[in-house]
Design a protein around this motif. Structure first.
Motif, PDB file in Angstrom:
ATOM      1  N   VAL A  58       0.938  -0.999   0.056  1.00 19.10           N
ATOM      2  CA  VAL A  58      -0.022   0.067  -0.010  1.00 19.10           C
ATOM      3  C   VAL A  58       0.714   1.285   0.242  1.00 19.10           C
ATOM      4  CG1 VAL A  58      -1.714   1.275   1.244  1.00 19.10           C
ATOM      5  CG2 VAL A  58      -2.010  -1.202   1.136  1.00 19.10           C
ATOM      6  N   SER A  59       0.568   2.139  -0.976  1.00 18.54           N
ATOM      7  CA  SER A  59       1.458   3.152  -1.168  1.00 18.54           C
ATOM      8  C   SER A  59       1.109   4.401  -1.718  1.00 18.54           C
ATOM      9  CB  SER A  59       2.712   2.531  -2.340  1.00 18.54           C
ATOM     10  OG  SER A  59       3.537   3.734  -2.548  1.00 18.54           O
ATOM     11  N   SER A  60       1.482   5.664  -1.428  1.00 20.52           N
ATOM     12  CA  SER A  60       1.036   6.881  -2.116  1.00 20.52           C
ATOM     13  C   SER A  60       1.295   6.899  -3.532  1.00 20.52           C
ATOM     14  CB  SER A  60       1.539   7.745  -1.460  1.00 20.52           C
ATOM     15  OG  SER A  60       2.851   8.134  -1.735  1.00 20.52           O
ATOM     16  N   ARG A  61       2.004   5.983  -4.087  1.00 24.71           N
ATOM     17  CA  ARG A  61       2.310   5.818  -5.541  1.00 24.71           C
ATOM     18  C   ARG A  61       1.193   5.656  -6.211  1.00 24.71           C
ATOM     19  NH1 ARG A  61       7.962   3.461  -7.327  1.00 24.71           N
ATOM     20  NH2 ARG A  61       9.285   3.950  -5.691  1.00 24.71           N
ATOM     21  N   PRO A  78      -3.514  -8.486  -4.209  1.00 19.24           N
ATOM     22  CA  PRO A  78      -3.936  -7.195  -4.287  1.00 19.24           C
ATOM     23  C   PRO A  78      -3.187  -6.077  -3.609  1.00 19.24           C
ATOM     24  CG  PRO A  78      -5.332  -8.566  -2.689  1.00 19.24           C
ATOM     25  CD  PRO A  78      -4.268  -9.373  -3.209  1.00 19.24           C
ATOM     26  N   TYR A  79      -3.352  -5.043  -4.127  1.00 17.99           N
ATOM     27  CA  TYR A  79      -2.576  -3.769  -3.624  1.00 17.99           C
ATOM     28  C   TYR A  79      -3.311  -2.573  -3.386  1.00 17.99           C
ATOM     29  CZ  TYR A  79      -1.906  -3.370  -8.656  1.00 17.99           C
ATOM     30  OH  TYR A  79      -1.818  -3.115  -9.845  1.00 17.99           O
ATOM     31  N   GLY A  80      -3.023  -1.592  -2.759  1.00 16.32           N
ATOM     32  CA  GLY A  80      -3.562  -0.386  -2.700  1.00 16.32           C
ATOM     33  C   GLY A  80      -2.641   0.981  -3.187  1.00 16.32           C
ATOM     34  N   ALA A  81      -3.047   1.738  -4.039  1.00 18.99           N
ATOM     35  CA  ALA A  81      -2.331   2.607  -4.554  1.00 18.99           C
ATOM     36  C   ALA A  81      -2.880   3.920  -4.180  1.00 18.99           C
ATOM     37  CB  ALA A  81      -2.494   2.709  -6.072  1.00 18.99           C
ATOM     38  N   LEU A  82      -2.310   5.280  -4.366  1.00 22.61           N
ATOM     39  CA  LEU A  82      -2.820   6.529  -3.945  1.00 22.61           C
ATOM     40  C   LEU A  82      -3.256   6.669  -2.559  1.00 22.61           C
ATOM     41  CD1 LEU A  82      -4.935   7.450  -7.251  1.00 22.61           C
ATOM     42  CD2 LEU A  82      -2.535   7.654  -6.709  1.00 22.61           C
ATOM     43  N   ASN A  83      -2.472   6.143  -1.500  1.00 20.37           N
ATOM     44  CA  ASN A  83      -2.522   6.088  -0.066  1.00 20.37           C
ATOM     45  C   ASN A  83      -3.884   5.042   0.159  1.00 20.37           C
ATOM     46  OD1 ASN A  83      -0.456   7.289   0.898  1.00 20.37           O
ATOM     47  ND2 ASN A  83      -1.480   9.452   0.954  1.00 20.37           N
ATOM     48  N   LEU A 204     -11.665  11.230   1.868  1.00 24.07           N
ATOM     49  CA  LEU A 204     -11.727  10.875   3.273  1.00 24.07           C
ATOM     50  C   LEU A 204     -11.293   9.515   3.704  1.00 24.07           C
ATOM     51  CD1 LEU A 204     -12.203  12.283   6.028  1.00 24.07           C
ATOM     52  CD2 LEU A 204     -14.548  11.923   5.667  1.00 24.07           C
ATOM     53  N   ASP A 205     -12.118   8.556   3.000  1.00 24.61           N
ATOM     54  CA  ASP A 205     -11.975   7.106   3.363  1.00 24.61           C
ATOM     55  C   ASP A 205     -10.607   6.586   2.573  1.00 24.61           C
ATOM     56  OD1 ASP A 205     -14.013   7.218   5.045  1.00 24.61           O
ATOM     57  OD2 ASP A 205     -15.496   6.682   3.427  1.00 24.61           O
ATOM     58  N   ALA A 206      -9.941   7.377   1.989  1.00 22.94           N
ATOM     59  CA  ALA A 206      -8.728   6.907   1.306  1.00 22.94           C
ATOM     60  C   ALA A 206      -7.508   7.120   1.939  1.00 22.94           C
ATOM     61  CB  ALA A 206      -8.356   7.654  -0.356  1.00 22.94           C
ATOM     62  N   GLY A 209      -5.279   3.029   6.299  1.00 26.07           N
ATOM     63  CA  GLY A 209      -6.021   2.135   7.400  1.00 26.07           C
ATOM     64  C   GLY A 209      -7.270   1.455   6.837  1.00 26.07           C
ATOM     65  N   ASN A 210      -7.891   2.223   5.885  1.00 27.70           N
ATOM     66  CA  ASN A 210      -9.107   1.582   5.616  1.00 27.70           C
ATOM     67  C   ASN A 210      -8.389   0.640   4.383  1.00 27.70           C
ATOM     68  OD1 ASN A 210     -11.432   2.640   6.423  1.00 27.70           O
ATOM     69  ND2 ASN A 210     -10.863   4.541   5.692  1.00 27.70           N
ATOM     70  N   ALA A 211      -7.284   0.663   3.689  1.00 26.36           N
ATOM     71  CA  ALA A 211      -6.857  -0.339   2.767  1.00 26.36           C
ATOM     72  C   ALA A 211      -6.455  -1.568   3.551  1.00 26.36           C
ATOM     73  CB  ALA A 211      -5.508   0.482   2.210  1.00 26.36           C
ATOM     74  N   VAL A 212      -5.844  -1.304   4.664  1.00 23.43           N
ATOM     75  CA  VAL A 212      -5.598  -2.603   5.581  1.00 23.43           C
ATOM     76  C   VAL A 212      -6.962  -3.496   5.876  1.00 23.43           C
ATOM     77  CG1 VAL A 212      -5.131  -3.238   7.963  1.00 23.43           C
ATOM     78  CG2 VAL A 212      -3.426  -1.769   6.522  1.00 23.43           C
TER      79      VAL A 212
END
Length: 316
Positions: A58-61, A78-83, A204-206, A209-212
């Motif tokens: 999970v990254s801000s990238r 799976p992964y999380g982009a843009l925070n 707001l939800d991005a 923590g929400n990604a986790v």
């Protein structure tokens, strides 16, 4: 640490004894300051696989800046982009996506302009820049291997924005805007620095923590069975929901105070050391629903916190 930081650390719930998933930041954490993956890190990634523990990034990238490391890491998760504002499946298709309200985008752009911070807009795989000569444009282009789309104005590009980044070599100005824009957008967006020179504004939800939570739900586990590793302010939201939180050695005292443990810096194999000494002793394979952690509890003592070396703080 200050009295307040010590109090924050003392108030943390005990670290989890069972870990089934690792969620990691990239820059300043998994990667060296030169944006490389060390042999020891690769060995630690392999050890997680052998223990049946998935690793998700999970990254801000933007998505492409994360995907560029998948082959070398051998990741198919799976992964999380843009925070965490955009969650993608292992096949790189979008699983979920959030966008800022256009009014919040305009308010942010106005504040960044007044305080002389360069503004970048991210929408899907697009990276919009209105100042091609900005100090961090070329370094970022090389880092994430994405070509910016140069625009004369952001007017007409306020919808569908997943992240705004404000950048400046004036680190104090970036810190001040974290507070000021955070107050301006309270209840409308998440605002956090991803490095000393980058300020990220996301829906707001991005946040991580929400990604986790979403990644844990994907694997059918509770966030209390997730270990998270990071180094910056934007990693704190995932520390708050994870069962085991680990700060990198170069993290500020404010960030480290909100993690269970502090490992070595990313100049000194901190990520691999954290996996070896803190995660693997607690590892319970996803395939073993009734298992117990391997190794002894004595193996999970915190790594001593070294003095923060200069020039090692990464961007998210």
């Amino acid at each position: 640490m200050t009295v307040t930081e010590n109090a924050l650390h003392a108030a943390l719930a005990p670290p989890a004894s069972r870990i089934r998933l690792v969620v990691s930041d990239m820059d300043g954490t998994l990667l060296t300051p030169e944006k490389q993956v060390t042999h020891r890190t690769l060995a630690a990634v392999q050890a997680l696989k052998e223990a049946g523990i998935p690793l998700c990034l999970v990254s801000s990238r933007p998505p492409g800046g994360i995907e560029m490391y998948f082959d070398v890491l051998g990741l198919h998760t799976p992964y999380g982009a843009l925070n965490g504002g955009t969650i993608l499946n292992a096949d790189r298709t979008v699983r979920s996506q959030l966008a800022l309200d256009p009014g919040a985008v305009q308010d942010t752009l106005d504040m960044l302009k007044v305080h002389d911070l360069d503004a970048w807009l991210f929408r899907g795989h697009e990276w919009l820049v209105d100042n091609a000569t900005g100090a961090y444009v070329e370094p970022e282009r090389k880092t994430v291997r994405i070509e910016p789309q140069i625009v004369s104005s952001f007017a007409g590009s306020l919808s569908g924005i997943g992240k705004i980044t404000g950048s400046s070599a004036d680190y104090d100005a970036v810190a001040r805007q974290e507070a000021e824009i955070g107050m301006l957008l309270e209840g409308r967006a998440s605002v956090a620095r991803s490095s000393q020179w980058f300020l990220d504004i996301t829906p707001l939800d991005a946040n991580k923590g929400n990604a986790v939570r979403e990644l844990a739900a994907f694997y059918g586990i509770d966030p209390s069975e997730v270990a998270c590793i990071g180094d910056m302010d934007n990693d704190v939201p995932m520390f708050k929901v994870a069962g085991l939180s680990i700060a990198m050695g170069q993290a500020s005292d404010r960030v480290a105070s909100q993690a269970h443990f502090t490992t070595a810096a990313n100049t000194d194999e901190g990520w691999a050391k954290a996996i070896e000494s803190l995660v693997l002793p607690r590892a319970v394979s996803l395939n073993d629903q009734a298992g117990s952690p391997s190794g002894s509890q004595s193996a999970s003592k915190p790594v001593s916190r070294p003095a923060a070396p200069s020039g090692t703080s990464g961007s998210a």
